[in-house]
Design an enzyme around this catalytic site. Sequence first.
Site, PDB file in Angstrom:
ATOM      1  N   LYS A 170       0.838  -1.199   0.000  1.00 39.70           N
ATOM      2  CA  LYS A 170       0.000   0.000   0.000  1.00 39.70           C
ATOM      3  C   LYS A 170       0.872   1.249   0.000  1.00 39.70           C
ATOM      4  CE  LYS A 170      -4.138  -1.898   2.231  1.00 39.70           C
ATOM      5  NZ  LYS A 170      -5.062  -1.772   3.376  1.00 39.70           N
ATOM      6  N   HIS A 240      -7.744 -13.582   1.400  1.00 40.96           N
ATOM      7  CA  HIS A 240      -7.477 -12.920   2.683  1.00 40.96           C
ATOM      8  C   HIS A 240      -7.423 -13.932   3.824  1.00 40.96           C
ATOM      9  CE1 HIS A 240      -7.092  -9.573   5.421  1.00 40.96           C
ATOM     10  NE2 HIS A 240      -7.997 -10.144   6.197  1.00 40.96           N
ATOM     11  N   HIS A 266       2.157  -4.171   7.417  1.00 41.21           N
ATOM     12  CA  HIS A 266       1.315  -3.285   8.221  1.00 41.21           C
ATOM     13  C   HIS A 266       2.110  -2.071   8.680  1.00 41.21           C
ATOM     14  CE1 HIS A 266      -1.622  -6.730   9.468  1.00 41.21           C
ATOM     15  NE2 HIS A 266      -1.977  -6.164   8.328  1.00 41.21           N
TER      16      HIS A 266
END
Length: 296
Positions: A170, A240, A266
């Site tokens: 991300k 997922h 994360h």
Amino acid sequence: MSIKAFSEYLLLEKKYSEHTVMAYTRDIINFQEFLIQHHDTEHLLNANYSVIRQWIVELVDKNISNRSINRKVSSLNSYYKFLLKTEELESNPLKQHKALKVGKKLQLPFSEQELKLVLENSIEIIDFETARNHFIIELLYATGIRRIELVNLKLNDINSGNDQIKVLGKRNKERYIPLINSLKKSLNRYLEFRKDLPEIIDGDMLFLTKNGLKIYEKLVYRIINKYFSEASSKSKCSPHVLRHSFATHLLNKGADLNTVKELLGHTSLAATQVYTHSSITELKKVHANAHPRNRE
């Protein structure tokens, strides 16, 4: 300030994915449609919190989940924060808003036995697609990468010499994940079938369809769902859940939470801690077997 300008801001400055930007835009347009229908205006700047509350009530009446409503309101809140930043707005009408309560969503991972059944018994590797499917499942489980990260992997992201994979996560944040031996075997077998495809169009991409095009997210979901629906009784069999299984199994075996956080990509430890609840049963076993007072 237009919604288009906000979308460009998310895409170019915040480095959000196109998929995420589309979701934000869709939520804001949804509120704009509510304004047109109930208040004869499309101007988002004119909406006060009372009007927004009316929208939330309407969403509740439509039986939309609190989780989805919170997401929509969060999108609108981000838009208003953008307008504050660009000085188009003096005060955010959502400043005092509190999110609706959402129950904790418990998602059980696949068991090690289910993974073994799929990887060792469920896939007969006879052609390009079966070799690719097996490698996709093994890669997702061995690395914990997201589905979109897998889809966007390129051939040169695999560094067999250094036994690592470069993953673009991300906000374009890169991370490196170890390439374990079983993955290298699956990779080499897949590449042997891949080079014999009649036509390769997206040659720089790692995962392709049988037509030589870059693989897409829905196909990855269908692959995971197909094999695990046959091997597992779980209601949800998705990529997922494989990511969830990766994290849970590592934690069960004693992996450090910070290490798992880095592997998953994360940004905060809180995001990784959601996986620890699945390890409680395993921790109880270890505690029961190891604690000296339990033997008295």
